[in-house]
Design a protein around this motif. Structure first.
Motif, mmCIF file in Angstrom:
data_model
loop_
_atom_site.group_PDB
_atom_site.id
_atom_site.type_symbol
_atom_site.label_atom_id
_atom_site.label_comp_id
_atom_site.label_asym_id
_atom_site.label_seq_id
_atom_site.Cartn_x
_atom_site.Cartn_y
_atom_site.Cartn_z
ATOM 1 N N SER B 111 23.137 -13.713 -47.305
ATOM 2 C CA SER B 111 23.422 -13.055 -45.847
ATOM 3 C C SER B 111 22.623 -13.852 -44.929
ATOM 4 O O SER B 111 23.026 -14.460 -43.645
ATOM 5 N N GLY B 112 21.427 -14.582 -45.112
ATOM 6 C CA GLY B 112 20.409 -15.284 -44.053
ATOM 7 C C GLY B 112 21.524 -16.499 -44.256
ATOM 8 O O GLY B 112 21.639 -17.158 -43.093
ATOM 9 N N ALA B 113 22.231 -17.157 -45.183
ATOM 10 C CA ALA B 113 22.849 -18.542 -44.943
ATOM 11 C C ALA B 113 24.061 -18.384 -44.170
ATOM 12 O O ALA B 113 24.357 -18.856 -43.249
ATOM 13 N N VAL B 114 24.654 -16.880 -44.429
ATOM 14 C CA VAL B 114 25.926 -16.848 -43.365
ATOM 15 C C VAL B 114 25.653 -16.572 -42.024
ATOM 16 O O VAL B 114 26.202 -17.327 -41.168
ATOM 17 N N LEU B 115 24.452 -15.920 -41.757
ATOM 18 C CA LEU B 115 24.120 -15.807 -40.340
ATOM 19 C C LEU B 115 23.491 -17.112 -39.774
ATOM 20 O O LEU B 115 23.742 -17.448 -38.757
ATOM 21 N N GLY B 116 22.950 -18.074 -40.839
ATOM 22 C CA GLY B 116 22.610 -19.295 -40.405
ATOM 23 C C GLY B 116 23.698 -20.136 -39.930
ATOM 24 O O GLY B 116 23.705 -21.204 -39.094
ATOM 25 N N LEU B 227 23.717 -29.044 -39.232
ATOM 26 C CA LEU B 227 24.085 -27.800 -39.675
ATOM 27 C C LEU B 227 23.731 -27.092 -41.200
ATOM 28 O O LEU B 227 23.329 -26.196 -41.469
ATOM 29 N N VAL B 228 24.158 -28.303 -42.186
ATOM 30 C CA VAL B 228 23.720 -28.037 -43.608
ATOM 31 C C VAL B 228 22.450 -27.660 -43.818
ATOM 32 O O VAL B 228 21.965 -26.754 -44.566
ATOM 33 N N ALA B 229 21.438 -28.335 -42.988
ATOM 34 C CA ALA B 229 20.127 -28.310 -43.321
ATOM 35 C C ALA B 229 19.479 -26.958 -42.687
ATOM 36 O O ALA B 229 18.914 -25.934 -43.289
ATOM 37 N N PHE B 230 20.299 -26.317 -41.634
ATOM 38 C CA PHE B 230 20.113 -25.149 -41.013
ATOM 39 C C PHE B 230 20.318 -24.252 -41.741
ATOM 40 O O PHE B 230 19.567 -22.995 -41.976
ATOM 41 N N VAL B 231 21.800 -24.175 -42.416
ATOM 42 C CA VAL B 231 22.016 -23.207 -43.445
ATOM 43 C C VAL B 231 21.201 -22.953 -44.516
ATOM 44 O O VAL B 231 20.971 -21.816 -45.031
#
Ligand SMILES: Nc1ncnc2c1ncn2[C@@H]1O[C@H](COP(=O)(O)OP(=O)(O)O)[C@@H](O)[C@H]1O
Ligand SMILES: [Mg+2]
Lengths: 280, 331
Positions: B111-116, B227-231
């Motif tokens: 869920s953190g990743a999806v939000l990210g 973006l990948v790093a952010f996720v």
């Protein structure tokens, strides 16, 4: 305007034109809040040539480079590269098509080693490097080619040094090696010899001559000696407009060009006035 | 000077890079890693496991945050959103759906990743302070969502979260059992972050941090990499949040509050931005202070503020950064 080739009409033989010219622009214009930095520039860069872009400071040369490599979006105009309209493409895509630039202010990755700098470019051929789970040891397979490229520009001994520690001239050489690693079709060099010592200039000239084999080079250069020695054709830009275009010998005789140079900022290096006038 | 082209094929053209010893760890880092693992094993026999587990959750959170600021140069000022969402989702999954703790935590990470992904997609095109402001604004939206949404139980939060059985087999009710699980989880996350930094992807990230226009000119779509790093960072923050709710047994609004975003900045800054071990030490310092100085009440905040000022003024590189500078090694 001096044209060293009669302009063929747009309706002319398209295939011929694409074969002859790697890059063409039509009416390229860039305005910054009303200030026109590049105005109605139509360039044609012959395939396999070294083409010089000269002009006084502020003429819009770097802006032209930014437009051609899509770092900036033109206000008006069309850019065609290798027969394809790239006017709306994002910059990374243009780079992947082989149109690769260098920067006026030397652009290296200062905390990466010299070897890693070149490897970042070689790594491009893997496609996207999104594999965050894999060890970067897989990149070692590029080391050999990176070393070969460094050898070409005389940087072998610096391979393990952080790029930021290199002297200025060597940084420019590293930048060229990094650009070459992409095997560009058209290479854009923005003042590759600016701020260099004489020996460094000679080395870069030799390097550009060598790497231009089998590709096209468009370079901004203030040193007219360098331009005369290297370039097959030049375009003179003043205040965002094309003043003249053609072979150096021809353009340097153009009174308008001489006037523009005499009337401009004398800080333009390389004995500009002398340079143009002497060959008039 | 023999260039690589003249070297016979098969012979390494290069001397092995001195700094690279073991799986991308420098010698100093390998030593520090062994010390850290030793501490993970020894500490629970001297300190409260409950305190240590909380510390490890925040350490992982800080490491995830540091991945962005230290290695990509992105200052996210809303990382509480991913931590807090992970915390709530894991809590809900464990309590209401009865999921095993590892699945609940994994779901928190997801869920953190999806939000990210959603927030990163919005924020990534902004630069510098605008990026920080947008991440903060989006995180505030998450806070108000959590305040209103029924499943988070508003001011009360989700309480009495069961620790459950690891893989449905191992009872985690004993503190030491849960400790080993959390310690393993932390170490896995820590090593994952190290791997991300020392991967082909990490090389490109470094290049982007060092000179983004140049990376673009080499054909890299830099926004995608960021973006990948952010996720990844948001996902690991979510895992840290999920683990925290299993450890403490409650998920509350504190986890998504903006002060939590500030705390993780402080932890990373104190330990040393862009160092591997800095965030761990920074988190350890802050969590220790909060635990052992708790009797001083509001003074903890004042002391934290002073440390923050001191860091910014005198120890720019943070604890680990300064140690690294003194010993002339990379930690
Ligand atoms: N991003 C920008 N915003 C506003 N003005 C700009 C920008 N970039 C360049 N200019 C202006 O455009 C003109 C041309 O600049 P430039 O292309 O850098 O010239 P050159 O490279 O020929 O010296 C200058 O007057 C410069 O101030
Ligand atoms: Mg310029």
């Amino acid at each position: 305007m001096v044209s060293f080739q009669p302009r063929r009409r747009r309706s002319g033989n398209e295939a011929d034109r694409v074969r002859d010219y790697i890059l063409e622009t039509e009416g390229l214009t860039k305005e910054f809040r009303g200030f026109v930095a590049v105005s109605d520039v139509s360039l044609r860069i012959r395939r396999g040539s070294i083409h010089g872009l000269i002009g006084p400071n502020g003429a819009g040369k770097t802006t032209c480079f930014n437009l051609l490599t899509k770092f900036m979006q033109p206000t008006r105009g069309v850019i065609r590269y290798d027969g394809r309209d790239i006017t709306r493409m994002p910059p990374a895509r243009v780079a992947r098509l082989g149109l690769v630039r260098s920067f006026q202010i030397s652009a290296v990755f200062p905390h990466l080693t010299v070897l890693e700098n070149v490897r970042i470019a070689l790594q491009r051929e893997r496609g996207g490097s999104y594999d965050f789970w894999r060890s970067d040891a897989v990149l070692r397979r590029y080391d050999e080619r990176a070393m070969a490229l460094l050898g070409d520009v005389g940087l072998t001994t610096y391979a393990q040094a952080p790029a930021g520690t290199l002297p200025y001239g060597r940084k420019r050489a590293l930048e060229i090696a990094t650009t070459l690693a992409l095997e560009p079709v058209l290479m854009l060099l923005d003042e590759p010899t600016a701020g260099m010592t004489h020996e460094d200039v000679d080395r870069i000239v030799e390097l550009v001559r060598r790497v231009a084999q089998g590709r096209t080079v468009l370079m901004v250069e203030h040193n007219l000696k360098v331009v005369e020695g290297l370039c097959d054709a030049i375009t003179v830009l003043t205040r965002g407009r094309v003043l003249a275009e053609g072979p150096y010998a021809e353009v340097s005789r153009n009174p308008e060009v001489i006037a523009a140079y005499l009337g401009s900022d004398p800080s333009v290096s390389g004995g500009s006035q002398g340079g143009v006038a002497a060959h008039a | 000077m023999a260039s690589a082209t003249t070297a016979p094929p098969g012979t390494p053209a290069l001397p092995p890079v001195a700094a690279q010893s073991f799986l991308g760890f420098t010698r100093a880092q390998a030593i520090a890693l062994l010390l850290m693992i030793a501490a993970l094993i020894v500490c629970p026999f001297f300190l409260y496991p409950q305190f240590l587990m909380k510390l490890l959750c925040f350490a992982l959170f800080a490491c995830a945050f540091n991945l962005l600021i230290g290695y990509v140069g992105l200052l996210s000022f809303g990382h509480a959103a991913y931590f807090g969402m992970g915390s709530y989702v894991a809590a809900h999954a464990a309590k209401v759906w009865g999921l095993t703790p590892e699945l609940a935590i994994l779901l928190g990470g997801a869920s953190g990743a999806v939000l990210g992904l959603a927030f990163g997609w919005i924020a990534i095109r902004r630069q510098g302070i605008y990026f920080a402001m947008i991440t903060l604004a989006l995180a505030q939206m998450v806070y108000f969502f959590c305040l209103q949404a029924p499943f988070t139980h508003g001011e009360d939060g989700i309480q009495a979260i069961p620790r459950g059985h690891l893989l449905g087999l191992i009872d985690l009710r004993a503190d030491m059992s849960l400790y080993w699980f959390i310690a393993g989880l932390f170490l896995a996350g820590f090593l994952l972050i190290h791997r991300i930094i020392h991967s082909p992807f990490g090389q490109v990230l470094t290049a982007i941090r060092e000179n983004e226009p140049r990376a673009t000119s080499l054909g890299y779509r830099t926004d995608d990499y960021k973006l990948v790093a952010f996720v990844l960072s948001a996902g690991i923050a979510g895992i840290a949040g999920g683990a925290k709710s299993i450890v403490v047994g409650i998920a509350t609004l504190t986890d998504v509050h903006w002060t939590m975003s500030g705390e993780v900045v402080l932890m990373s800054l104190l330990g040393g931005l862009g160092t591997l071990f800095g965030p761990v030490l920074g988190a350890a310092t802050i969590v220790s202070m909060q635990t052992y100085l708790a009797p001083f009440g509001a003074w903890v905040t004042v002391i934290q503020g002073c440390i923050f000022v001191l860091c910014v003024l005198a120890f720019r590189a943070g604890i680990v950064g300064e140690i690294g500078r003194m010993l002339r090694v990379r930690l």
